[in-house]
Design a protein around this motif. Structure first.
Motif, PDB file in Angstrom:
ATOM      1  N   LEU A  79       0.834  -1.200   0.000  1.00  0.00           N
ATOM      2  CA  LEU A  79       0.000   0.000   0.000  1.00  0.00           C
ATOM      3  C   LEU A  79       0.867   1.247   0.000  1.00  0.00           C
ATOM      4  CD1 LEU A  79      -2.596  -1.169   2.664  1.00  0.00           C
ATOM      5  CD2 LEU A  79      -3.103  -0.692   0.267  1.00  0.00           C
ATOM      6  N   ALA A  80       0.317   2.307  -0.558  1.00  0.00           N
ATOM      7  CA  ALA A  80       0.960   3.609  -0.498  1.00  0.00           C
ATOM      8  C   ALA A  80      -0.032   4.574   0.144  1.00  0.00           C
ATOM      9  CB  ALA A  80       1.362   4.075  -1.893  1.00  0.00           C
ATOM     10  N   PRO A  81      -0.446   4.274   1.386  1.00  0.00           N
ATOM     11  CA  PRO A  81      -1.533   5.049   1.993  1.00  0.00           C
ATOM     12  C   PRO A  81      -1.087   6.438   2.430  1.00  0.00           C
ATOM     13  CG  PRO A  81      -0.646   3.500   3.582  1.00  0.00           C
ATOM     14  CD  PRO A  81       0.081   3.245   2.285  1.00  0.00           C
ATOM     15  N   THR A  82      -2.031   7.337   2.416  1.00  0.00           N
ATOM     16  CA  THR A  82      -1.820   8.681   2.944  1.00  0.00           C
ATOM     17  C   THR A  82      -2.980   9.003   3.864  1.00  0.00           C
ATOM     18  OG1 THR A  82      -3.051   9.763   1.168  1.00  0.00           O
ATOM     19  CG2 THR A  82      -0.679   9.398   0.813  1.00  0.00           C
ATOM     20  N   ARG A  83      -2.734   9.847   4.823  1.00  0.00           N
ATOM     21  CA  ARG A  83      -3.812  10.246   5.728  1.00  0.00           C
ATOM     22  C   ARG A  83      -4.921  10.950   4.947  1.00  0.00           C
ATOM     23  NH1 ARG A  83      -3.206   7.616  10.448  1.00  0.00           N
ATOM     24  NH2 ARG A  83      -4.319   9.234  11.592  1.00  0.00           N
ATOM     25  N   GLU A  84      -4.539  11.675   3.892  1.00  0.00           N
ATOM     26  CA  GLU A  84      -5.540  12.371   3.089  1.00  0.00           C
ATOM     27  C   GLU A  84      -6.469  11.374   2.409  1.00  0.00           C
ATOM     28  OE1 GLU A  84      -2.299  12.894   2.995  1.00  0.00           O
ATOM     29  OE2 GLU A  84      -2.169  14.862   3.951  1.00  0.00           O
ATOM     30  N   TRP A  85      -5.893  10.271   1.895  1.00  0.00           N
ATOM     31  CA  TRP A  85      -6.737   9.274   1.251  1.00  0.00           C
ATOM     32  C   TRP A  85      -7.735   8.685   2.246  1.00  0.00           C
ATOM     33  CZ3 TRP A  85      -7.755   4.299   2.595  1.00  0.00           C
ATOM     34  CH2 TRP A  85      -8.622   3.613   1.724  1.00  0.00           C
ATOM     35  N   ALA A  86      -7.278   8.310   3.412  1.00  0.00           N
ATOM     36  CA  ALA A  86      -8.162   7.706   4.402  1.00  0.00           C
ATOM     37  C   ALA A  86      -9.300   8.653   4.771  1.00  0.00           C
ATOM     38  CB  ALA A  86      -7.374   7.303   5.646  1.00  0.00           C
ATOM     39  N   ALA A  87      -8.987   9.928   4.914  1.00  0.00           N
ATOM     40  CA  ALA A  87     -10.017  10.914   5.263  1.00  0.00           C
ATOM     41  C   ALA A  87     -11.043  11.041   4.136  1.00  0.00           C
ATOM     42  CB  ALA A  87      -9.375  12.269   5.561  1.00  0.00           C
ATOM     43  N   ARG A  88     -10.567  11.074   2.884  1.00  0.00           N
ATOM     44  CA  ARG A  88     -11.492  11.169   1.758  1.00  0.00           C
ATOM     45  C   ARG A  88     -12.365   9.922   1.665  1.00  0.00           C
ATOM     46  NH1 ARG A  88      -6.883  13.126  -0.974  1.00  0.00           N
ATOM     47  NH2 ARG A  88      -6.663  11.106  -2.027  1.00  0.00           N
ATOM     48  N   ALA A  89     -11.764   8.760   1.872  1.00  0.00           N
ATOM     49  CA  ALA A  89     -12.530   7.517   1.812  1.00  0.00           C
ATOM     50  C   ALA A  89     -13.575   7.464   2.915  1.00  0.00           C
ATOM     51  CB  ALA A  89     -11.584   6.317   1.910  1.00  0.00           C
ATOM     52  N   MET A  90     -13.200   7.922   4.106  1.00  0.00           N
ATOM     53  CA  MET A  90     -14.152   7.905   5.216  1.00  0.00           C
ATOM     54  C   MET A  90     -15.314   8.842   4.939  1.00  0.00           C
ATOM     55  SD  MET A  90     -14.581   6.259   8.017  1.00  0.00           S
ATOM     56  CE  MET A  90     -16.004   6.313   9.108  1.00  0.00           C
ATOM     57  N   ARG A  91     -15.047   9.998   4.346  1.00  0.00           N
ATOM     58  CA  ARG A  91     -16.134  10.922   4.008  1.00  0.00           C
ATOM     59  C   ARG A  91     -17.062  10.307   2.971  1.00  0.00           C
ATOM     60  NH1 ARG A  91     -12.053  14.891   4.418  1.00  0.00           N
ATOM     61  NH2 ARG A  91     -11.683  14.858   2.176  1.00  0.00           N
ATOM     62  N   ALA A  92     -16.497   9.598   1.994  1.00  0.00           N
ATOM     63  CA  ALA A  92     -17.329   8.955   0.975  1.00  0.00           C
ATOM     64  C   ALA A  92     -18.219   7.885   1.601  1.00  0.00           C
ATOM     65  CB  ALA A  92     -16.446   8.337  -0.111  1.00  0.00           C
ATOM     66  N   ILE A  93     -17.681   7.135   2.537  1.00  0.00           N
ATOM     67  CA  ILE A  93     -18.460   6.097   3.212  1.00  0.00           C
ATOM     68  C   ILE A  93     -19.545   6.725   4.079  1.00  0.00           C
ATOM     69  CG2 ILE A  93     -18.319   4.260   4.949  1.00  0.00           C
ATOM     70  CD1 ILE A  93     -15.509   3.645   3.807  1.00  0.00           C
ATOM     71  N   GLU A  94     -19.213   7.798   4.755  1.00  0.00           N
ATOM     72  CA  GLU A  94     -20.215   8.507   5.558  1.00  0.00           C
ATOM     73  C   GLU A  94     -21.350   9.022   4.687  1.00  0.00           C
ATOM     74  OE1 GLU A  94     -17.769  11.440   7.350  1.00  0.00           O
ATOM     75  OE2 GLU A  94     -17.285  10.211   9.111  1.00  0.00           O
ATOM     76  N   ASN A  95     -21.011   9.616   3.543  1.00  0.00           N
ATOM     77  CA  ASN A  95     -22.045  10.125   2.636  1.00  0.00           C
ATOM     78  C   ASN A  95     -22.938   9.004   2.118  1.00  0.00           C
ATOM     79  OD1 ASN A  95     -21.119  12.754   2.879  1.00  0.00           O
ATOM     80  ND2 ASN A  95     -19.775  12.612   1.099  1.00  0.00           N
ATOM     81  N   ALA A  96     -22.342   7.834   1.909  1.00  0.00           N
ATOM     82  CA  ALA A  96     -23.098   6.711   1.348  1.00  0.00           C
ATOM     83  C   ALA A  96     -23.988   6.035   2.379  1.00  0.00           C
ATOM     84  CB  ALA A  96     -22.135   5.689   0.739  1.00  0.00           C
ATOM     85  N   PHE A  97     -23.538   5.975   3.640  1.00  0.00           N
ATOM     86  CA  PHE A  97     -24.224   5.116   4.610  1.00  0.00           C
ATOM     87  C   PHE A  97     -24.667   5.820   5.892  1.00  0.00           C
ATOM     88  CE2 PHE A  97     -21.274   2.246   2.280  1.00  0.00           C
ATOM     89  CZ  PHE A  97     -22.237   1.465   1.651  1.00  0.00           C
ATOM     90  N   ALA A  98     -24.521   7.142   5.966  1.00  0.00           N
ATOM     91  CA  ALA A  98     -24.853   7.855   7.207  1.00  0.00           C
ATOM     92  C   ALA A  98     -26.291   7.631   7.646  1.00  0.00           C
ATOM     93  CB  ALA A  98     -24.571   9.346   7.055  1.00  0.00           C
ATOM     94  N   GLU A  99     -27.194   7.418   6.693  1.00  0.00           N
ATOM     95  CA  GLU A  99     -28.610   7.265   7.036  1.00  0.00           C
ATOM     96  C   GLU A  99     -28.995   5.816   7.348  1.00  0.00           C
ATOM     97  OE1 GLU A  99     -30.512   9.889   7.464  1.00  0.00           O
ATOM     98  OE2 GLU A  99     -28.731  11.081   6.954  1.00  0.00           O
ATOM     99  N   THR A 100     -28.077   4.892   7.238  1.00  0.00           N
ATOM    100  CA  THR A 100     -28.404   3.496   7.554  1.00  0.00           C
ATOM    101  C   THR A 100     -28.528   3.331   9.062  1.00  0.00           C
ATOM    102  OG1 THR A 100     -26.057   2.879   7.574  1.00  0.00           O
ATOM    103  CG2 THR A 100     -27.264   2.578   5.499  1.00  0.00           C
ATOM    104  N   ALA A 101     -29.282   2.312   9.461  1.00  0.00           N
ATOM    105  CA  ALA A 101     -29.641   2.142  10.868  1.00  0.00           C
ATOM    106  C   ALA A 101     -28.443   1.876  11.778  1.00  0.00           C
ATOM    107  CB  ALA A 101     -30.652   0.997  11.004  1.00  0.00           C
TER     108      ALA A 101
END
Length: 218
Positions: A79-101
């Motif tokens: 992996l070539a991870p960056t903190r910026e990538w993780a933050a962007r991915a987490m925001r995308a997941i939040e946008n996709a699933f924030a309304e799930t139970a």
């Protein structure tokens, strides 16, 4: 020291960043699952990407991996991870699933995986699968095919119900929580196939197989 698992059937599946219900179904029916990290890495196979629902229909997040020569085994992909990538991915997941139970219930678990200090792609894929198995209440052992002793041979392909095979396990978990375990029952439909998923990707993500052989204990 690794010990051969004499006479025991082991389920086999490709590593995946966003495992399907099909992979968990196979694991639940076997008790031991080996991830085929010994196979060549395929960039389009879903090993380092996830398709999320969005207002536009769907969006993709992709784990950053270091370049490697064609044919490089998946176990060697770093992996070539960056903190910026993780933050962007987490925001995308939040946008996709924030309304799930159950999103808030599992939010921290997902964040720990995204921001985790993983060196190799298969390490993160393995951690994600183990998290899902625990959350679904599926007991059993997850191995790496590269660590299996004796060169176990592929015996037969396991056919999976299309809807169960294609639906992301984490999507079902965030929607149904502990109740998602019922979706792993044999013959139970898990909903419609996600539109827009590439056929080749679905085949690679959902492929499961049984093999008998000396798969060593770690």
């Amino acid at each position: 020291m690794r010990r051969p698992a004499h006479g025991r059937a082991v389920a086999c599946a490709l590593p995946a960043f966003w495992p399907s219900l099909g992979t968990l179904t196979v694991a639940a029916g076997c008790g031991r699952l080996a991830l085929r990290d010994d196979l060549p890495f395929e960039p389009g196979a879903g090993l380092h990407c996830a398709c999320l629902p969005s207002t536009a229909g769907q969006t993709w997040i992709t784990l950053p991996v270091r370049s490697a020569l064609p044919g490089t085994p998946t176990r060697e992909i770093t992996l070539a991870p960056t903190r910026e990538w993780a933050a962007r991915a987490m925001r995308a997941i939040e946008n996709a699933f924030a309304e799930t139970a159950y999103f808030e219930h599992y939010r921290c678990d997902i964040a720990r995986l995204l921001f985790g200090d993983f060196e190799r792609l298969v390490d993160l894929d393995l951690a994600m699968l183990r998290f899902l198995l625990r959350s679904f209440g599926v007991s059993g052992e997850v191995l790496r095919a590269s660590e299996c002793a004796g060169g176990a041979q592929l015996a037969r392909v396991t056919a999976l119900h299309g809807a169960v095979a294609s639906r992301p396990a984490i999507e079902a978990l965030l929607e149904r929580g502990p109740g998602a375990r019922a979706l792993l029952a044999p013959g139970r439909s898990a909903g419609r196939r996600r539109r827009g998923a590439r056929p080749s990707q679905q085949r690679n993500l959902d492929r499961g197989a049984w093999f008998n052989g000396a798969c060593g204990d770690r």
